[in-house]
Design an enzyme around this catalytic site. Structure first.
Site, PDB file in Angstrom:
ATOM      1  N   SER A 289       8.817   7.525   1.260  1.00 60.90           N
ATOM      2  CA  SER A 289       8.472   6.182   1.186  1.00 60.90           C
ATOM      3  C   SER A 289       9.109   5.580   2.539  1.00 60.90           C
ATOM      4  CB  SER A 289       9.195   5.642   0.079  1.00 60.90           C
ATOM      5  OG  SER A 289       8.673   4.190  -0.060  1.00 60.90           O
TER       6      SER A 289
ATOM      7  N   TYR B  16     -10.319 -25.428   4.522  1.00 64.81           N
ATOM      8  CA  TYR B  16     -10.285 -26.088   5.814  1.00 64.81           C
ATOM      9  C   TYR B  16      -9.220 -26.974   5.997  1.00 64.81           C
ATOM     10  CZ  TYR B  16     -11.717 -29.252   9.448  1.00 64.81           C
ATOM     11  OH  TYR B  16     -11.639 -30.006  10.239  1.00 64.81           O
TER      12      TYR B  16
ATOM     13  N   CYS C 217       3.430   3.287   9.528  1.00 65.82           N
ATOM     14  CA  CYS C 217       2.740   2.682  10.153  1.00 65.82           C
ATOM     15  C   CYS C 217       3.690   1.672  11.432  1.00 65.82           C
ATOM     16  CB  CYS C 217       2.015   1.375   9.217  1.00 65.82           C
ATOM     17  SG  CYS C 217       1.112   2.204   7.885  1.00 65.82           S
TER      18      CYS C 217
ATOM     19  N   TYR D 245      -4.612  16.839  -9.410  1.00 64.32           N
ATOM     20  CA  TYR D 245      -5.246  15.301  -8.986  1.00 64.32           C
ATOM     21  C   TYR D 245      -4.862  15.307  -7.460  1.00 64.32           C
ATOM     22  CZ  TYR D 245      -5.838  14.109 -13.733  1.00 64.32           C
ATOM     23  OH  TYR D 245      -6.066  13.819 -15.026  1.00 64.32           O
TER      24      TYR D 245
HETATM   25  P1  FAD Z   1       1.525  10.503   3.812  1.00 64.93           P
HETATM   26  O1  FAD Z   1       1.754   8.988   3.804  1.00 64.93           O
HETATM   27  O2  FAD Z   1       1.258  11.014   5.226  1.00 64.93           O
HETATM   28  O3  FAD Z   1       2.326  11.418   3.038  1.00 64.93           O
HETATM   29  C1  FAD Z   1       2.290  12.743   3.218  1.00 64.93           C
HETATM   30  C2  FAD Z   1       3.432  13.588   2.804  1.00 64.93           C
HETATM   31  O4  FAD Z   1       3.293  14.554   2.251  1.00 64.93           O
HETATM   32  C3  FAD Z   1       4.463  13.829   4.149  1.00 64.93           C
HETATM   33  O5  FAD Z   1       5.530  13.159   4.061  1.00 64.93           O
HETATM   34  C4  FAD Z   1       4.285  15.223   4.522  1.00 64.93           C
HETATM   35  O6  FAD Z   1       5.709  15.778   4.844  1.00 64.93           O
HETATM   36  C5  FAD Z   1       4.223  15.687   2.787  1.00 64.93           C
HETATM   37  N1  FAD Z   1       3.648  17.158   2.636  1.00 64.93           N
HETATM   38  C6  FAD Z   1       2.594  17.544   3.165  1.00 64.93           C
HETATM   39  N2  FAD Z   1       2.509  18.740   2.638  1.00 64.93           N
HETATM   40  C7  FAD Z   1       3.661  18.973   1.895  1.00 64.93           C
HETATM   41  C8  FAD Z   1       3.823  20.230   1.061  1.00 64.93           C
HETATM   42  N3  FAD Z   1       3.222  21.227   1.099  1.00 64.93           N
HETATM   43  N4  FAD Z   1       5.019  20.121   0.451  1.00 64.93           N
HETATM   44  C9  FAD Z   1       5.597  18.977   0.438  1.00 64.93           C
HETATM   45  N5  FAD Z   1       5.377  17.982   1.004  1.00 64.93           N
HETATM   46  C10 FAD Z   1       4.476  18.058   1.767  1.00 64.93           C
HETATM   47  N6  FAD Z   1      -2.951   3.051   8.081  1.00 64.93           N
HETATM   48  C11 FAD Z   1      -3.099   1.981   7.887  1.00 64.93           C
HETATM   49  O7  FAD Z   1      -3.888   1.666   6.895  1.00 64.93           O
HETATM   50  N7  FAD Z   1      -2.668   0.993   8.907  1.00 64.93           N
HETATM   51  C12 FAD Z   1      -1.895   1.088   9.829  1.00 64.93           C
HETATM   52  O8  FAD Z   1      -1.396   0.516  10.737  1.00 64.93           O
HETATM   53  C13 FAD Z   1      -1.675   2.703   9.927  1.00 64.93           C
HETATM   54  N8  FAD Z   1      -0.708   2.998  10.864  1.00 64.93           N
HETATM   55  C14 FAD Z   1      -0.174   4.208  11.081  1.00 64.93           C
HETATM   56  C15 FAD Z   1       0.738   4.373  12.142  1.00 64.93           C
HETATM   57  C16 FAD Z   1       1.284   5.669  12.335  1.00 64.93           C
HETATM   58  C17 FAD Z   1       2.069   6.045  13.494  1.00 64.93           C
HETATM   59  C18 FAD Z   1       0.733   6.717  11.503  1.00 64.93           C
HETATM   60  C19 FAD Z   1       1.558   8.121  11.497  1.00 64.93           C
HETATM   61  C20 FAD Z   1       0.058   6.366  10.452  1.00 64.93           C
HETATM   62  C21 FAD Z   1      -0.625   5.041  10.103  1.00 64.93           C
HETATM   63  N9  FAD Z   1      -1.516   4.679   9.263  1.00 64.93           N
HETATM   64  C22 FAD Z   1      -2.200   3.482   8.965  1.00 64.93           C
HETATM   65  C23 FAD Z   1      -2.009   5.978   8.421  1.00 64.93           C
HETATM   66  C24 FAD Z   1      -1.381   5.898   6.989  1.00 64.93           C
HETATM   67  O9  FAD Z   1       0.139   6.128   7.190  1.00 64.93           O
HETATM   68  C25 FAD Z   1      -1.859   7.091   6.084  1.00 64.93           C
HETATM   69  O10 FAD Z   1      -3.395   7.115   5.951  1.00 64.93           O
HETATM   70  C26 FAD Z   1      -1.039   7.183   4.895  1.00 64.93           C
HETATM   71  O11 FAD Z   1       0.233   7.277   4.950  1.00 64.93           O
HETATM   72  C27 FAD Z   1      -1.725   8.284   4.017  1.00 64.93           C
HETATM   73  O12 FAD Z   1      -1.102   8.463   2.942  1.00 64.93           O
HETATM   74  P2  FAD Z   1      -0.718   9.886   2.324  1.00 64.93           P
HETATM   75  O13 FAD Z   1       0.079   9.791   0.868  1.00 64.93           O
HETATM   76  O14 FAD Z   1      -2.201  10.758   1.886  1.00 64.93           O
HETATM   77  O15 FAD Z   1      -0.030  10.741   3.310  1.00 64.93           O
END
Ligand code: FAD
Length: 805
Positions: free
Chosen positions: A40, A430, A44, A278
């Site tokens: 968590s 407005y 971003c 899921y």
């Molecule tokens: P994530 O939040 O990436 O979480 C995935 C997690 O799964 C990771 O912590 C990883 O370590 C873990 N994991 C992966 N494989 C395994 C495994 N096999 N076993 C255990 N754990 C595992 N989106 C926006 O909408 N607005 C923004 O301004 C924006 N800015 C961003 C800036 C940056 C620098 C980054 C990196 C991303 C940004 N994003 C933004 C994109 C957004 O953060 C992602 O779309 C979002 O976090 C995706 O959520 P998720 O749960 O799919 O994956």
């Protein structure tokens, strides 16, 4: 019996799901497995920690593991990677940090494993000063490198959201940034003319942009980036931001259905092809809410909402469906806000829809709030709609204030299947500090509805440039506005005189009316149409023309010109913030008329066109622009009244018409230019006919008609392919010349060109020769302006030396 739920991945989708699962079911056994250290965290926010805007690293962690465990009574194991799923046994294989492996059973499994930055397989990608940015360890590495090595220059590869955010934050750390992008624009969710606004803003902040360039390798211990055309960029660090790939190897290996991009396919309940597994977030395929087609939309908003929705489904409670995504997004690019929702033109065309047959768009430049209330700034809003039923298909907005609000309103309309008529009718809040009685969203709706009713035919700048011969441009702006520039060969009749001067116009001609932003153009178009003329309106007016045709130079960051000029009396101030074009220039003109020679006027404006207009206006009216600057959407210029400035500039200005494309003549021209700049002169180089080959860059494939393709085949592709005017011997002569120059330590032509650009020599390509020879703007070096004979003659007039080479 209570269910055992295992969640893999503990950031956006996974952490949200865990919290909702517990809120819905106090008895469920919930286990969260995360391979990294942190759960968590604010991914971003990572670029802003690098830049220093987020000063405290701890702020990146929304919460910590003990707090989540205590609050939600869930078990969280970090440093625990799931390395296999056994759907048959309903088990996952987990590997701990130390290497120990164990199995864990589940009743229901949620995957939210996100995505990983794509790293092209190229030599040099593993040097320690080459980075990607995705998580906290990446951020710590970049941060530490900057602290320890104090880099002066960086190359950012990729002009998407993360690339641009990084570019901004590196500039904030005092680093010179070059941004290399393979496509012909930054920010793919935008259409190209909207991306131009962002590109010019980046340049104005000092970012050097190299579009249509591919990085092929990194050399010299990471100190040099090599581009596809052979150019080498010196760098202290390189950041690869070239896209992401979903983390779906686990899912694929477990036999879950994936699409051609590797995205896991789920139903509306977020259930994969295995009913007990899921998936949510970046790793899944979703339905595009506008087209209804499957797509991948890796954004935090959808991941969080999917994580919330999936919980009830996993617990077997009342079903919660996730219908799809629209890709609504917003980004900060320095002080500019860039936002979009729904589909853009590229996406519409990719699914076979045609402009002005199936869809059209309105493009407006309204103010963020009432112009008379301080702080109003203009924005550019483009709304795409279906010609079949008026449904809004997408929108893009770029500006300094109120951009996110307009895109959110339009995203809401798209979600409820709203039409442009709804945009027209929406009753939005407005009061002068917040909006206009006709909000920008309403304005975009009015323009779109006028189009569908046949009241106005909007023609875009690109459409005009592609079909110039079809139109006669009628500029209805005031003379004072035209002093800041006009579209070449435009007929000029100010709007207030139009009704009396209709006899000067020809009913056989097809008039394209141009005003400042499109409003007076519409009035003129209506007059003409009702008097039996054929007329259309240039969408976005002269502002859109300038946005498209004029590249802001990187040096616009903070320009100070002739501040040593004598000035008299006190500086007079003029605040024209809130006035949109032509207001600022007209106010300047009025105020200067009342001033004494030598007095200075300090102007503050919020209209972005002002900073370009004031330059040309001063040149054309004999006043001197002493300095100009921009900060947070407010543009400042200091103007000194008087002809002295023109004389001053004349003594110090040289203009060259470079007609020939021979290597030796090109070298001579640039040596003179560089020498002249070194002696304190301002230099303009106008490249026409064969001279255009000198400022072409290699490796650009532009769309061309047959003649254009033939010219491309026959002409040299860049400066590196030029021949000598004498003794060329099939290219041997030019190679010998280059070798001798190198041996004697003389700069190559390419170095001379770069030196000239770096020291502010204006390179202008002749529009007419480009048209004749089928050369497009994309084929020219970054920073080259496009101009006509009028602009060249203007330069000649100001210069005390004019050469024809
Ligand atoms: P994530 O939040 O990436 O979480 C995935 C997690 O799964 C990771 O912590 C990883 O370590 C873990 N994991 C992966 N494989 C395994 C495994 N096999 N076993 C255990 N754990 C595992 N989106 C926006 O909408 N607005 C923004 O301004 C924006 N800015 C961003 C800036 C940056 C620098 C980054 C990196 C991303 C940004 N994003 C933004 C994109 C957004 O953060 C992602 O779309 C979002 O976090 C995706 O959520 P998720 O749960 O799919 O994956």
């Amino acid at each position: 019996m209570s269910k055992k739920i295992v969640v893999v991945g503990g950031v956006a989708g996974g952490a949200t799901a865990v919290a909702r699962l517990r809120r819905l079911d106090e008895s469920a056994q919930i286990l969260l497995l995360e391979r990294g250290e942190h759960v968590s965290f604010a991914n971003c926010g990572l670029p802003y920690y690098i830049g220093g805007t987020i000063a405290n690293r701890d702020s990146l962690f929304v919460t910590d593991i003990p707090s989540i465990q205590a609050k939600y009574n869930v078990e969280i194991r970090n440093f625990s990677e799931v390395i296999r799923i056994n759907p048959k046994e309903k088990q996952v294989l987990v590997r701990e940090k130390g290497g120990r492996e164990y199995t864990e059973s589940y009743d229901e499994l949620l995957l939210s494993t996100g995505s990983t930055p794509f790293v092209p397989d190229m030599p040099g990608k593993d040097f320690p000063n080459v980075f990607t940015l995705w998580n906290v360890p990446d951020t710590d590495r970049i941060y530490a490198y900057i602290q320890d090595n104090k880099p002066k220059q960086a190359v950012v590869v990729g002009g998407g959201f993360i690339g641009l955010e990084l570019a901004e934050n590196l500039v904030d750390r005092g680093i010179d940034v070059t941004l290399v992008e393979f496509a012909d624009q930054v920010m793919q969710p935008l259409d190209i003319e909207m991306a131009r606004l962002v590109e010019n803003h980046l340049r104005s902040k000092g970012v050097r942009l190299m579009l249509q360039q591919r990085v092929t390798q990194i050399e010299n211990q990471g100190r040099q980036v090599v581009l596809g055309d052979g150019q080498r960029l010196d760098t202290d660090m390189t950041l690869l931001c070239v896209g992401i790939r979903p983390n779906t190897a686990l899912a694929k290996e477990a036999g879950l259905k994936v699409n051609q991009h590797g995205g896991v396919m789920v139903n509306e309940r977020m259930q994969t092809s295995d009913p007990h597994i899921y998936a949510v977030g970046d790793m899944i395929e979703v339905k595009n809410l506008v087209s209804g087609l499957p797509t991948m939309i890796p954004l935090a908003g959808p991941a969080n909402k999917q994580g919330r929705a999936v919980a009830a489904n996993m617990l077997g409670l009342e079903e919660e469906t996730y219908e799809g995504s629209m890709g609504t997004s917003v980004a900060k690019v320095f002080d500019l806000t860039v936002a979009s929702t729904g589909e853009n033109e590229k996406q519409l065309q990719a699914r076979g829809l045609q402009y002005q047959k199936d869809y059209a768009y309105s493009l407006v430049h309204p103010m963020s709030h009432a112009g008379y209330y301080p702080g109003a700034t203009p924005m550019t809003l483009k709304v795409l709609f279906s010609l079949e039923d008026g449904r809004v298909l997408g929108a893009q907005c770029v500006g300094f204030d109120g951009v996110d609000k307009r895109i959110d309103v339009i995203a809401t309309s798209i979600y409820f299947k709203g039409t442009i008529h709804d945009l027209k009718r929406l009753e939005l809040s407005y009061a002068p500090p917040y909006s206009n009685a006709k909000d920008p969203v309403n304005m975009a709706g009015f323009v779109a509805a006028n189009y569908t009713k046949g009241l106005s035919d909007g023609v875009s700048v690109r459409q005009y440039l592609d079909n110039k011969e079809q139109y006669t441009v009628l500029d209805v702006r005031e003379d004072v506005e035209c002093a800041a520039g006009t579209i070449p060969s435009a007929v000029r009749i100010p709007l207030p005189q139009l009704r009396e001067r209709l006899s000067e116009l020809d009913k056989q001609k097809n008039y394209l009316v141009c005003c400042a932003v499109g409003i007076r153009g519409y009035i003129a178009e209506r007059i003409l149409k009702q008097k039996g003329f054929t007329a259309s309106n240039l969408m976005g007016g002269y502002r859109s023309w300038k946005d498209w045709t004029q590249e802001v130079s990187t040096s616009m960051r903070q320009d100070t010109y002739q501040d040593k000029l004598p000035t008299q009396g006190q500086e007079i101030t003029l605040d024209v913030c809130g006035l949109s074009c032509p207001g600022p220039i007209m106010e300047v003109s009025k105020r200067i008329a009342d001033m004494q020679e030598g007095e200075t006027l300090s102007v503050q404006a919020s209209d972005p066109g002002f900073i370009r207009d004031i330059d040309s206006w001063c040149q054309n009216t004999g006043n001197a622009l002493l300095s100009k600057s921009a900060e947070k959407g407010i543009f400042r210029a200091v103007v000194r009244k008087g002809g002295g400035a023109v004389q001053q500039s004349r003594d110090k200005e040289k203009t060259m018409i470079v007609f020939d494309g021979d290597l030796d003549k090109a070298i001579a021209a640039f040596i003179i230019a560089n020498g002249s700049v070194a002696m304190g002169n301002k230099v303009n180089m106008f490249f026409t006919f064969w001279g255009l080959n000198i400022i072409k860059r290699e490796g650009v494939r532009a769309k061309k008609d047959l003649m254009g393709r033939m010219f491309s085949l026959m002409l040299p592709k860049s400066s590196q392919r030029l021949s000598l005017s004498k003794m060329n011997f099939g290219g041997m002569g030019s190679r010998m010349m280059r070798a001798v120059m190198k041996k004697k330590g003389i700069s190559s032509l390419e170095d001379l060109i770069k030196q000239a650009q770096d020291s502010g020599v204006r390179l202008v390509a002749c529009q007419m020769s480009m048209d004749v020879m089928g050369i497009t703007k994309e084929e020219l070096l970054d920073g080259v302006e496009i101009g006509g004979v009028a602009s060249m003659l203007n330069d000649n007039d100001r210069s005390n030396m004019n050469l024809f080479i």
